[in-house]
Design a protein around this motif. Structure first.
Motif, PDB file in Angstrom:
ATOM      1  N   PRO A  80       0.848  -1.198   0.000  1.00 38.54           N
ATOM      2  CA  PRO A  80       0.000   0.000   0.000  1.00 38.54           C
ATOM      3  C   PRO A  80       0.881   1.245   0.000  1.00 38.54           C
ATOM      4  N   PRO A  81       0.296   2.413  -0.265  1.00 38.27           N
ATOM      5  CA  PRO A  81       1.099   3.646  -0.179  1.00 38.27           C
ATOM      6  C   PRO A  81       1.626   3.853   1.237  1.00 38.27           C
ATOM      7  N   SER A  82       2.632   4.713   1.366  1.00 42.23           N
ATOM      8  CA  SER A  82       3.188   5.063   2.677  1.00 42.23           C
ATOM      9  C   SER A  82       2.076   5.526   3.627  1.00 42.23           C
ATOM     10  N   PRO A  83       2.173   5.179   4.912  1.00 41.84           N
ATOM     11  CA  PRO A  83       1.182   5.666   5.886  1.00 41.84           C
ATOM     12  C   PRO A  83       1.093   7.197   5.883  1.00 41.84           C
ATOM     13  N   LYS A  84       2.179   7.850   5.482  1.00 42.83           N
ATOM     14  CA  LYS A  84       2.155   9.326   5.426  1.00 42.83           C
ATOM     15  C   LYS A  84       1.194   9.832   4.340  1.00 42.83           C
ATOM     16  N   VAL A  85       0.980   9.006   3.312  1.00 39.45           N
ATOM     17  CA  VAL A  85       0.038   9.378   2.259  1.00 39.45           C
ATOM     18  C   VAL A  85      -1.384   9.383   2.827  1.00 39.45           C
ATOM     19  N   LEU A  86      -1.673   8.401   3.652  1.00 41.06           N
ATOM     20  CA  LEU A  86      -3.010   8.343   4.264  1.00 41.06           C
ATOM     21  C   LEU A  86      -3.275   9.576   5.111  1.00 41.06           C
ATOM     22  N   LYS A  87      -2.251  10.008   5.825  1.00 45.06           N
ATOM     23  CA  LYS A  87      -2.411  11.222   6.657  1.00 45.06           C
ATOM     24  C   LYS A  87      -2.586  12.462   5.789  1.00 45.06           C
ATOM     25  N   ALA A  88      -1.911  12.480   4.647  1.00 46.54           N
ATOM     26  CA  ALA A  88      -1.937  13.687   3.806  1.00 46.54           C
ATOM     27  C   ALA A  88      -3.286  13.870   3.103  1.00 46.54           C
ATOM     28  N   ILE A  89      -3.914  12.747   2.736  1.00 47.97           N
ATOM     29  CA  ILE A  89      -5.217  12.855   2.064  1.00 47.97           C
ATOM     30  C   ILE A  89      -6.285  12.829   3.156  1.00 47.97           C
ATOM     31  N   ASN A  90      -6.390  13.938   3.843  1.00 51.10           N
ATOM     32  CA  ASN A  90      -7.264  13.958   5.011  1.00 51.10           C
ATOM     33  C   ASN A  90      -8.544  14.746   4.706  1.00 51.10           C
ATOM     34  N   ARG A  91      -9.385  14.832   5.713  1.00 54.19           N
ATOM     35  CA  ARG A  91     -10.669  15.516   5.597  1.00 54.19           C
ATOM     36  C   ARG A  91     -10.496  16.970   5.143  1.00 54.19           C
ATOM     37  N   ALA A  92      -9.496  17.629   5.711  1.00 51.95           N
ATOM     38  CA  ALA A  92      -9.282  19.044   5.364  1.00 51.95           C
ATOM     39  C   ALA A  92      -8.986  19.185   3.871  1.00 51.95           C
ATOM     40  N   GLU A  93      -8.214  18.266   3.355  1.00 52.87           N
ATOM     41  CA  GLU A  93      -7.847  18.320   1.935  1.00 52.87           C
ATOM     42  C   GLU A  93      -9.083  18.026   1.069  1.00 52.87           C
ATOM     43  N   ILE A  94      -9.860  17.051   1.510  1.00 50.76           N
ATOM     44  CA  ILE A  94     -11.079  16.694   0.748  1.00 50.76           C
ATOM     45  C   ILE A  94     -12.058  17.871   0.741  1.00 50.76           C
ATOM     46  N   LEU A  95     -12.137  18.570   1.852  1.00 49.95           N
ATOM     47  CA  LEU A  95     -13.073  19.710   1.932  1.00 49.95           C
ATOM     48  C   LEU A  95     -12.644  20.869   1.032  1.00 49.95           C
ATOM     49  N   LYS A  96     -11.409  20.810   0.551  1.00 51.10           N
ATOM     50  CA  LYS A  96     -10.938  21.855  -0.366  1.00 51.10           C
ATOM     51  C   LYS A  96     -11.118  21.468  -1.834  1.00 51.10           C
ATOM     52  N   LEU A  97     -11.776  20.352  -2.080  1.00 51.44           N
ATOM     53  CA  LEU A  97     -11.933  19.910  -3.473  1.00 51.44           C
ATOM     54  C   LEU A  97     -12.833  20.841  -4.294  1.00 51.44           C
ATOM     55  N   ASN A  98     -13.533  21.736  -3.637  1.00 48.07           N
ATOM     56  CA  ASN A  98     -14.293  22.736  -4.401  1.00 48.07           C
ATOM     57  C   ASN A  98     -13.379  23.747  -5.091  1.00 48.07           C
ATOM     58  N   LEU A  99     -12.134  23.831  -4.609  1.00 47.54           N
ATOM     59  CA  LEU A  99     -11.171  24.761  -5.208  1.00 47.54           C
ATOM     60  C   LEU A  99     -10.252  24.025  -6.176  1.00 47.54           C
ATOM     61  N   TYR A 100      -9.869  24.696  -7.247  1.00 49.19           N
ATOM     62  CA  TYR A 100      -8.906  24.101  -8.178  1.00 49.19           C
ATOM     63  C   TYR A 100      -7.602  23.772  -7.462  1.00 49.19           C
ATOM     64  N   SER A 101      -6.907  22.799  -7.992  1.00 51.57           N
ATOM     65  CA  SER A 101      -5.576  22.489  -7.453  1.00 51.57           C
ATOM     66  C   SER A 101      -4.587  23.570  -7.881  1.00 51.57           C
ATOM     67  N   ASP A 102      -3.440  23.587  -7.234  1.00 50.44           N
ATOM     68  CA  ASP A 102      -2.382  24.554  -7.554  1.00 50.44           C
ATOM     69  C   ASP A 102      -1.797  24.209  -8.925  1.00 50.44           C
ATOM     70  N   PRO A 103      -1.939  25.094  -9.921  1.00 49.78           N
ATOM     71  CA  PRO A 103      -1.412  24.750 -11.248  1.00 49.78           C
ATOM     72  C   PRO A 103       0.106  24.556 -11.246  1.00 49.78           C
ATOM     73  N   THR A 104       0.800  25.164 -10.308  1.00 50.04           N
ATOM     74  CA  THR A 104       2.259  24.982 -10.275  1.00 50.04           C
ATOM     75  C   THR A 104       2.647  23.730  -9.475  1.00 50.04           C
ATOM     76  N   CYS A 105       1.686  23.121  -8.801  1.00 48.89           N
ATOM     77  CA  CYS A 105       1.944  21.911  -7.985  1.00 48.89           C
ATOM     78  C   CYS A 105       3.103  22.150  -7.013  1.00 48.89           C
ATOM     79  N   ALA A 106       3.160  23.357  -6.427  1.00 49.75           N
ATOM     80  CA  ALA A 106       4.343  23.747  -5.653  1.00 49.75           C
ATOM     81  C   ALA A 106       4.689  22.766  -4.532  1.00 49.75           C
ATOM     82  N   ALA A 107       3.699  22.319  -3.772  1.00 42.91           N
ATOM     83  CA  ALA A 107       4.002  21.424  -2.648  1.00 42.91           C
ATOM     84  C   ALA A 107       4.681  20.159  -3.157  1.00 42.91           C
ATOM     85  N   LEU A 108       4.228  19.697  -4.311  1.00 48.23           N
ATOM     86  CA  LEU A 108       4.768  18.461  -4.882  1.00 48.23           C
ATOM     87  C   LEU A 108       6.138  18.691  -5.524  1.00 48.23           C
TER      88      LEU A 108
END
Ligand SMILES: *Cc1c(COP(=O)(O)O)cnc(C)c1O
Length: 354
Positions: free
Chosen positions: A37-65
């Motif tokens: 499975p993906p790293s346990p850190k991936v599970l933490k990163a895809i959290n409720r707060a992130e899901i609640l932001k799905l109404n907003l477009y993603s960062d076109p520069t993908c800066a965090a990544l």
């Protein structure tokens, strides 16, 4: 095809992906996914707060990544372009660095998607055959007046080219782009990433689909000089500015930062690969020397298609390619130890029937 299809679309050569049965009834060793499975850190990163932001477009520069990737490879963010899988990154590269007067060269036996992309962009293609033993010699590419694409390690053979050879190619061809597709590099081959600061004509592509257990997340990236990355962005912003979705940006950034998990997973695959090769050879298979998370093998008694079919009947999916030079072979993904034990049991039974 409909009567409305364009001439351009009529000429396409769509890639055939490996089977993806949606039930879990197979031991799935056909598309080089990670068994972990993906790293346990991936599970933490895809959290409720992130899901609640799905109404907003993603960062076109993908800066965090891109910043997380840059840190991992000791590069700058301007050396990185993130994509919706490395297939997308490769498409950007084909569009950016090939076209009229800029043909593309790749091997006869290699990743099938290159051919599909070349057709999509209507490119002139030079196919350069691998040697008899399926090794790639960079000398065969020295005189080629265009963009060169090398999968290293190669698929579906698993055979790697030494970094020194790629370096010779880069030096002999400073005015041409060399794309090194390192989808499988984490399983034992030498990466060209350390040469990025020295050669502005080197573009390396990698993916989180194999060594970082994120095939379904679709995260890939290109690493290269700021000039090459700017050209890729020019294509990206002409096609799909928000190309990586919000959850995948978070997942990818977390995955690439978890070095310990990555090291454990890739070490396990290498160990299981060594065991599997030994077992296959005991069963009379010829196995090409693989630096990837799969092996390419043939058996003197049974053609590749029969092996594929009989394994499938017995619940094990592997990949067989109905193509010149490789029809006798099957490509087997290295899964978990348990999966490989099942594979060996089934092969033993199939061969005992003969
Ligand atoms: C799997 C693979 C890719 C693409 O992977 P993505 O899932 O699109 O990131 C690219 N090149 C080769 C050789 C591959 O095997």
């Amino acid at each position: 095809m409909s009567r409305w299809i364009s001439q351009e679309a009529e000429r396409l050569a769509p890639y055939t992906p490996g089977e993806q049965p949606q039930d879990q009834q197979y031991v799935k060793l056909n598309t080089n996914e990670s068994p972990f499975p993906p790293s346990p850190k991936v599970l933490k990163a895809i959290n409720r707060a992130e899901i609640l932001k799905l109404n907003l477009y993603s960062d076109p520069t993908c800066a965090a990544l891109t910043e997380a990737i840059a840190r991992r490879y000791e590069l700058k963010a301007k050396n990185v372009l993130a994509g919706n899988g490395s297939d997308e990154v490769l498409a950007f590269a084909f569009r950016a660095f090939c076209g009229a007067g800029q043909p593309v060269a790749f091997a006869d036996v290699t990743y099938g998607f290159y051919k599909s992309q070349a057709a999509l962009f209507d490119l002139d293609v030079k196919i350069i055959p691998l040697r008899e033993d399926f090794t790639l010699h960079v000398d065969d590419y020295m005189d080629f007046p265009g963009t060169i694409v090398i999968a290293n390690p190669n698929a579906p053979t698993g055979i790697a080219v030494p970094r020194n050879d790629i370096q010779r190619l880069l030096e002999a061809n400073p005015d041409r782009v060399v794309i090194v597709d390192e989808a499988y590099v984490d399983f034992g081959a030498e990466s060209c990433v350390p040469m990025i600061y020295r050669y502005d004509n080197l573009l390396v592509t990698q993916t989180m689909s194999k060594s970082r257990s994120l095939a379904g997340g679709r995260v890939g990236y290109a690493l290269g000089s700021p000039e090459l990355i700017a050209d890729l962005n020019r294509v990206k912003y002409s096609f799909h500015p928000y190309n990586v979705n919000r959850l995948s940006i978070a997942a990818g950034a977390a995955a690439v930062a978890d070095e310990a998990y990555f090291a454990a997973c890739t070490a396990a695959i290498r160990q299981t690969r060594a065991w599997t090769v030994g077992e296959l050879e005991n069963l009379g298979f010829t196995v090409l020397p693989s630096q990837a998370n799969f092996v390419f093998a043939r058996h003197s008694q049974l053609p590749g298609e029969t092996l594929y079919r009989k394994l499938k009947e017995n619940g094990v999916l592997v990949r067989w390619f109905d193509a010149d030079r490789i029809r006798d072979y099957i490509r087997i993904t290295i899964g978990s130890m348990e999966q490989m034990e099942t594979l060996v049991e089934e092969l033993t039974a199939i061969l005992e029937e003969l």
